[in-house]
Design a protein around this motif. Structure first.
Motif, PDB file in Angstrom:
ATOM      1  N   TYR A  63       0.828  -1.204   0.000  1.00 30.59           N
ATOM      2  CA  TYR A  63       0.000   0.000   0.000  1.00 30.59           C
ATOM      3  C   TYR A  63       0.866   1.259   0.000  1.00 30.59           C
ATOM      4  O   TYR A  63       0.616   2.208  -0.735  1.00 30.59           O
ATOM      5  CB  TYR A  63      -0.938  -0.003   1.207  1.00 30.59           C
ATOM      6  CG  TYR A  63      -1.798   1.237   1.281  1.00 30.59           C
ATOM      7  CD1 TYR A  63      -2.856   1.418   0.386  1.00 30.59           C
ATOM      8  CD2 TYR A  63      -1.538   2.236   2.211  1.00 30.59           C
ATOM      9  CE1 TYR A  63      -3.632   2.566   0.430  1.00 30.59           C
ATOM     10  CE2 TYR A  63      -2.311   3.378   2.265  1.00 30.59           C
ATOM     11  CZ  TYR A  63      -3.351   3.537   1.380  1.00 30.59           C
ATOM     12  OH  TYR A  63      -4.113   4.680   1.422  1.00 30.59           O
ATOM     13  N   PHE A  64       1.908   1.257   0.848  1.00 27.43           N
ATOM     14  CA  PHE A  64       2.844   2.388   0.860  1.00 27.43           C
ATOM     15  C   PHE A  64       3.893   2.125  -0.221  1.00 27.43           C
ATOM     16  O   PHE A  64       5.016   1.739   0.053  1.00 27.43           O
ATOM     17  CB  PHE A  64       3.454   2.565   2.244  1.00 27.43           C
ATOM     18  CG  PHE A  64       2.450   3.028   3.265  1.00 27.43           C
ATOM     19  CD1 PHE A  64       1.922   4.314   3.186  1.00 27.43           C
ATOM     20  CD2 PHE A  64       2.007   2.190   4.272  1.00 27.43           C
ATOM     21  CE1 PHE A  64       0.974   4.747   4.108  1.00 27.43           C
ATOM     22  CE2 PHE A  64       1.059   2.621   5.200  1.00 27.43           C
ATOM     23  CZ  PHE A  64       0.545   3.901   5.112  1.00 27.43           C
ATOM     24  N   ALA A  65       3.448   2.343  -1.449  1.00 25.20           N
ATOM     25  CA  ALA A  65       4.219   1.919  -2.619  1.00 25.20           C
ATOM     26  C   ALA A  65       5.503   2.717  -2.802  1.00 25.20           C
ATOM     27  O   ALA A  65       6.482   2.218  -3.345  1.00 25.20           O
ATOM     28  CB  ALA A  65       3.344   2.045  -3.858  1.00 25.20           C
ATOM     29  N   LYS A  66       5.499   3.974  -2.347  1.00 29.35           N
ATOM     30  CA  LYS A  66       6.654   4.833  -2.607  1.00 29.35           C
ATOM     31  C   LYS A  66       7.432   5.086  -1.322  1.00 29.35           C
ATOM     32  O   LYS A  66       6.857   5.234  -0.252  1.00 29.35           O
ATOM     33  CB  LYS A  66       6.190   6.187  -3.154  1.00 29.35           C
ATOM     34  CG  LYS A  66       5.433   6.089  -4.454  1.00 29.35           C
ATOM     35  CD  LYS A  66       5.181   7.487  -5.018  1.00 29.35           C
ATOM     36  CE  LYS A  66       4.341   8.329  -4.076  1.00 29.35           C
ATOM     37  NZ  LYS A  66       4.391   9.752  -4.323  1.00 29.35           N
ATOM     38  N   SER A  67       8.763   5.155  -1.465  1.00 25.40           N
ATOM     39  CA  SER A  67       9.628   5.469  -0.333  1.00 25.40           C
ATOM     40  C   SER A  67      10.760   6.360  -0.850  1.00 25.40           C
ATOM     41  O   SER A  67      11.259   6.152  -1.959  1.00 25.40           O
ATOM     42  CB  SER A  67      10.171   4.172   0.250  1.00 25.40           C
ATOM     43  OG  SER A  67      10.977   4.454   1.354  1.00 25.40           O
ATOM     44  N   PRO A  68      11.165   7.362  -0.073  1.00 28.07           N
ATOM     45  CA  PRO A  68      12.230   8.252  -0.546  1.00 28.07           C
ATOM     46  C   PRO A  68      13.518   7.473  -0.845  1.00 28.07           C
ATOM     47  O   PRO A  68      13.813   6.483  -0.170  1.00 28.07           O
ATOM     48  CB  PRO A  68      12.450   9.205   0.622  1.00 28.07           C
ATOM     49  CG  PRO A  68      11.207   9.137   1.422  1.00 28.07           C
ATOM     50  CD  PRO A  68      10.680   7.751   1.267  1.00 28.07           C
ATOM     51  N   ASN A  69      14.283   7.942  -1.837  1.00 23.46           N
ATOM     52  CA  ASN A  69      15.538   7.286  -2.195  1.00 23.46           C
ATOM     53  C   ASN A  69      16.548   7.361  -1.065  1.00 23.46           C
ATOM     54  O   ASN A  69      17.291   6.409  -0.829  1.00 23.46           O
ATOM     55  CB  ASN A  69      16.148   7.949  -3.427  1.00 23.46           C
ATOM     56  CG  ASN A  69      15.374   7.614  -4.672  1.00 23.46           C
ATOM     57  OD1 ASN A  69      14.742   6.546  -4.750  1.00 23.46           O
ATOM     58  ND2 ASN A  69      15.370   8.517  -5.627  1.00 23.46           N
ATOM     59  N   ILE A  70      16.578   8.515  -0.400  1.00 25.89           N
ATOM     60  CA  ILE A  70      17.492   8.703   0.727  1.00 25.89           C
ATOM     61  C   ILE A  70      16.646   9.092   1.927  1.00 25.89           C
ATOM     62  O   ILE A  70      15.950  10.106   1.876  1.00 25.89           O
ATOM     63  CB  ILE A  70      18.499   9.844   0.472  1.00 25.89           C
ATOM     64  CG1 ILE A  70      19.124   9.727  -0.923  1.00 25.89           C
ATOM     65  CG2 ILE A  70      19.571   9.877   1.556  1.00 25.89           C
ATOM     66  CD1 ILE A  70      19.891  10.974  -1.325  1.00 25.89           C
ATOM     67  N   LEU A  71      16.698   8.312   2.982  1.00 26.38           N
ATOM     68  CA  LEU A  71      15.919   8.671   4.176  1.00 26.38           C
ATOM     69  C   LEU A  71      16.581   9.900   4.824  1.00 26.38           C
ATOM     70  O   LEU A  71      17.800   9.955   4.982  1.00 26.38           O
ATOM     71  CB  LEU A  71      15.861   7.508   5.169  1.00 26.38           C
ATOM     72  CG  LEU A  71      15.051   6.293   4.720  1.00 26.38           C
ATOM     73  CD1 LEU A  71      14.927   5.295   5.869  1.00 26.38           C
ATOM     74  CD2 LEU A  71      13.672   6.674   4.179  1.00 26.38           C
ATOM     75  N   HIS A  72      15.747  10.854   5.172  1.00 23.58           N
ATOM     76  CA  HIS A  72      16.259  12.116   5.710  1.00 23.58           C
ATOM     77  C   HIS A  72      15.173  12.841   6.482  1.00 23.58           C
ATOM     78  O   HIS A  72      13.991  12.529   6.357  1.00 23.58           O
ATOM     79  CB  HIS A  72      16.722  13.000   4.550  1.00 23.58           C
ATOM     80  CG  HIS A  72      15.583  13.388   3.650  1.00 23.58           C
ATOM     81  ND1 HIS A  72      15.157  12.582   2.605  1.00 23.58           N
ATOM     82  CD2 HIS A  72      14.744  14.443   3.668  1.00 23.58           C
ATOM     83  CE1 HIS A  72      14.121  13.140   2.020  1.00 23.58           C
ATOM     84  NE2 HIS A  72      13.834  14.272   2.637  1.00 23.58           N
ATOM     85  N   ALA A 158       1.454   6.503   0.164  1.00 25.05           N
ATOM     86  CA  ALA A 158       0.563   5.778  -0.725  1.00 25.05           C
ATOM     87  C   ALA A 158       0.730   6.346  -2.131  1.00 25.05           C
ATOM     88  O   ALA A 158       1.234   7.459  -2.299  1.00 25.05           O
ATOM     89  CB  ALA A 158      -0.871   5.939  -0.244  1.00 25.05           C
ATOM     90  N   ALA A 159       0.314   5.602  -3.131  1.00 18.52           N
ATOM     91  CA  ALA A 159       0.406   6.075  -4.509  1.00 18.52           C
ATOM     92  C   ALA A 159      -0.293   7.426  -4.616  1.00 18.52           C
ATOM     93  O   ALA A 159      -1.319   7.643  -3.971  1.00 18.52           O
ATOM     94  CB  ALA A 159      -0.245   5.060  -5.440  1.00 18.52           C
ATOM     95  N   ASP A 160       0.266   8.344  -5.368  1.00 19.06           N
ATOM     96  CA  ASP A 160      -0.332   9.673  -5.596  1.00 19.06           C
ATOM     97  C   ASP A 160      -0.269  10.597  -4.389  1.00 19.06           C
ATOM     98  O   ASP A 160      -0.886  11.662  -4.411  1.00 19.06           O
ATOM     99  CB  ASP A 160      -1.807   9.573  -6.037  1.00 19.06           C
ATOM    100  CG  ASP A 160      -1.979   8.671  -7.233  1.00 19.06           C
ATOM    101  OD1 ASP A 160      -1.072   8.685  -8.099  1.00 19.06           O
ATOM    102  OD2 ASP A 160      -2.988   7.955  -7.306  1.00 19.06           O
ATOM    103  N   VAL A 161       0.464  10.236  -3.345  1.00 20.34           N
ATOM    104  CA  VAL A 161       0.610  11.139  -2.199  1.00 20.34           C
ATOM    105  C   VAL A 161       2.039  11.688  -2.208  1.00 20.34           C
ATOM    106  O   VAL A 161       2.998  10.956  -2.417  1.00 20.34           O
ATOM    107  CB  VAL A 161       0.317  10.413  -0.865  1.00 20.34           C
ATOM    108  CG1 VAL A 161       0.610  11.322   0.325  1.00 20.34           C
ATOM    109  CG2 VAL A 161      -1.123   9.925  -0.824  1.00 20.34           C
TER     110      VAL A 161
END
Ligand code: A2P
Length: 224
Positions: A63-72, A158-161
Motif C-alpha cells: 500500500y505504501f508503494a513509494k519510499s524516498p531514495n534517501i531517508l532524511h 501511498a500512490a499519488d501522495v
C-alpha cells in the motif's frame, strides 16, 4: 567578473548514514507488518482504507508503494531558491556552521495514516537552531504548535501522495495530542518496534517507542 552566488538546494536536512538507513527501513517494515496483523487495526478498517478492499489480502508494504531514495529529515525546503526565505535560511551562521557535520537523530514514534508512514523526530536544542521558525505555522496557520513538532522522516507514501504530506500528518497527531486527545490505547508491539499503539480516528495510528531509536546523520543539502 561575475558575482558568484551559492547554489541553493532542493532542500536542506539531516541525511541518514547508510547503515542506519537500512536499519530504519527494516524497522519501518516491521512496524507495518505488526500493525497490519493487529486485531484492533483490522477491526477499525473503513471500507477501502489502506487498500483494504479485501481484508484478508491487506498488505501495508504494498500500500505504501513509494519510499524516498534517501531517508532524511528535511529542515528547510528551498526548491533551488524558489521558496521565499531560502536564501536567508542558507545564509544563517548556524546553517553554514552545521553544513556537513554529523548529528544523532532521536526517533520517538512511528506513525501511519491512510496517506503516509513516518517517524517522529525529537530535535535536540542544537538541531532546533537549524529549524525554520515558521515551519509549523506554514502548515497550520491557526495553531501554535511547539517548535520542531513537524520534524519527521518520511518512510513511505501511498500512490499519488506527496512526501510533504508526512509532516502535515504528523502535525495532525500533535494537534490532537495538544487538545488533550491522547488516542485510544489499542495494544503493544514488540521486538525492534516495542511500544504502545494508539489510535486517533480516521485511520491515524501512532506507535510510541518504549526506547527511542537513534540514527546517525549528516546535515547537508540535496541538489537532485
Ligand atoms: P518530507 O520532508 O516530508 O519527506 P519532493 O520530492 O516532493 O520534491 O520533496 C523533496 C523533499 O522535500 C521531501 O523530503 C519532502 O517532504 C520535502 N518537501 C517537499 N515539499 C515541501 C514543502 N512545501 N515544505 C517542506 N518540505 C517539503
Amino acid at each position: 567578473p561575475t558575482l558568484e552566488k551559492d547554489l541553493l538546494p532542493l532542500y536542506f536536512g539531516w541525511f541518514l548514514a547508510k547503515r542506519d538507513e537500512d536499519y530504519l527501513r527494516k524497522t519501518s517494515h516491521e512496524f507495518l507488518e505488526q500493525l497490519g496483523n493487529l486485531k484492533a487495526f483490522k477491526k477499525r478498517l473503513q471500507p477501502c482504507m489502506f487498500g483494504s478492499e479485501d481484508k484478508h489480502k491487506l498488505d501495508l508494504m504494498k500500500y505504501f508503494a513509494k519510499s524516498p531514495n534517501i531517508l532524511h529529515c528535511t529542515s528547510k525546503f528551498c526548491d533551488y531558491g524558489k521558496i521565499v526565505g531560502s536564501e536567508e535560511y542558507a545564509q544563517q551562521e548556524a546553517v553554514k556552521k552545521a553544513y556537513s557535520k554529523g548529528y544523532t537523530l532521536h526517533l520517538s514514534a512511528l506513525f501511519a495514516t491512510p496517506r503516509t508512514v513516518g517517524a517522529q523526530v525529537e530535535l535536540t536544542a542544537d538541531q532546533l537552531l537549524l529549524w525554520p521558525s515558521d515551519a509549523e505555522k506554514e502548515v497550520m496557520p491557526k495553531d501554535t504548535l511547539p517548535r520542531g513538532s513537524r520534524a519527521h522522516i518520511t518512510l513511505g507514501t501511498a500512490a499519488d501522495v506527496q512526501d510533504v504530506q508526512t509532516g502535515i500528518d504528523l502535525l495532525e497527531f500533535v494537534k490532537l495530542q495538544q487538545s488533550g486527545k491522547e488516542g485510544e490505547n489499542l495494544g503493544e508491539m514488540s521486538g525492534s518496534v516495542a511500544g504502545k499503539v494508539s489510535y486517533y480516528d480516521n485511520g491515524m495510528w501512532m506507535l510510541n517507542l518504549s526506547q527511542k531509536i537513534e540514527v546517525r546523520s549528516i546535515f547537508s543539502g540535496y541538489y537532485g
